[in-house]
Design a protein around this motif. Structure first.
Motif, PDB file in Angstrom:
ATOM      1  N   ASN A  49      -3.714 -12.835  26.036  1.00 23.47           N
ATOM      2  CA  ASN A  49      -3.334 -14.233  25.875  1.00 23.47           C
ATOM      3  C   ASN A  49      -4.500 -15.082  26.371  1.00 23.47           C
ATOM      4  N   THR A  50      -5.050 -15.921  25.507  1.00 23.35           N
ATOM      5  CA  THR A  50      -6.196 -16.744  25.873  1.00 23.35           C
ATOM      6  C   THR A  50      -5.819 -18.215  25.798  1.00 23.35           C
ATOM      7  N   GLN A  51      -6.140 -18.960  26.858  1.00 30.19           N
ATOM      8  CA  GLN A  51      -5.950 -20.402  26.907  1.00 30.19           C
ATOM      9  C   GLN A  51      -7.322 -21.048  26.949  1.00 30.19           C
ATOM     10  N   PHE A  52      -7.476 -22.157  26.255  1.00 34.81           N
ATOM     11  CA  PHE A  52      -8.765 -22.816  26.103  1.00 34.81           C
ATOM     12  C   PHE A  52      -8.523 -24.303  26.321  1.00 34.81           C
TER      13      PHE A  52
ATOM     14  N   ILE B 176      -6.584 -11.042  35.050  1.00 38.12           N
ATOM     15  CA  ILE B 176      -6.893 -12.399  34.613  1.00 38.12           C
ATOM     16  C   ILE B 176      -8.390 -12.640  34.763  1.00 38.12           C
ATOM     17  N   ASN B 177      -9.003 -13.128  33.696  1.00 43.84           N
ATOM     18  CA  ASN B 177     -10.414 -13.514  33.687  1.00 43.84           C
ATOM     19  C   ASN B 177     -10.494 -14.998  33.376  1.00 43.84           C
ATOM     20  N   TRP B 178     -11.494 -15.660  33.902  1.00 47.14           N
ATOM     21  CA  TRP B 178     -11.730 -17.048  33.512  1.00 47.14           C
ATOM     22  C   TRP B 178     -13.223 -17.341  33.536  1.00 47.14           C
ATOM     23  N   ASN B 179     -13.612 -18.299  32.724  1.00 42.87           N
ATOM     24  CA  ASN B 179     -14.988 -18.773  32.733  1.00 42.87           C
ATOM     25  C   ASN B 179     -15.044 -20.172  32.141  1.00 42.87           C
TER      26      ASN B 179
ATOM     27  N   GLN C 154      -4.728 -10.545  30.506  1.00 43.25           N
ATOM     28  CA  GLN C 154      -4.661  -9.259  29.832  1.00 43.25           C
ATOM     29  C   GLN C 154      -3.530  -8.441  30.461  1.00 43.25           C
ATOM     30  N   LYS C 155      -2.685  -7.876  29.618  1.00 44.02           N
ATOM     31  CA  LYS C 155      -1.598  -7.021  30.111  1.00 44.02           C
ATOM     32  C   LYS C 155      -1.706  -5.659  29.452  1.00 44.02           C
TER      33      LYS C 155
END
Length: 112
Positions: free
Chosen positions: A68-71, A10-13, A52-53
């Motif tokens: 899968n991206t959430q915004f 998992i990445n976030w920014n 990311q999987k």
């Protein structure tokens, strides 16, 4: 990586009103950051979370990559449950303390 045992990352920014924050296009999105103020940050700043999987396919041994991206605008965080906000706050404090320790170590190693 074994079949049937996927890996998750998992990445976030925080981004200024844009999905793509590739450094190659920073000349396009970078200047937008200067428009952000305490008054409009809730509307312009987005929390971008990427899950990311990675799956190993059993017959071919290939790796399947799923993204899968959430915004989410920061102002929408106020609509989330207390548990979600608490987890986000804990993550931010963890990140800030890690960055603080890294900066202190850089100072000790490189400036003394």
């Amino acid at each position: 990586m074994e079949p049937g045992k996927p890996w998750t990352r998992i990445n976030w920014n925080l981004v200024a009103d844009r999905w793509d924050v590739n450094y190659e296009t920073m000349d396009v999105w970078g200047p937008k950051r200067s428009r952000i103020t305490p008054v409009n940050a809730g509307k312009l700043v987005r929390l971008r979370v990427e899950e990311q999987k990675f799956y190993r396919m059993p017959r071919s041994n290939a790796i399947l990559f799923v993204l899968n991206t959430q915004f989410l605008p920061l102002e929408d965080l106020t609509l989330r449950s207390g548990a979600v906000l608490n987890r986000l706050l804990q993550s931010a404090f963890s990140l800030f303390s890690t960055l603080y320790i890294m900066n202190v170590m850089d100072y000790i190693l490189f400036f003394h």
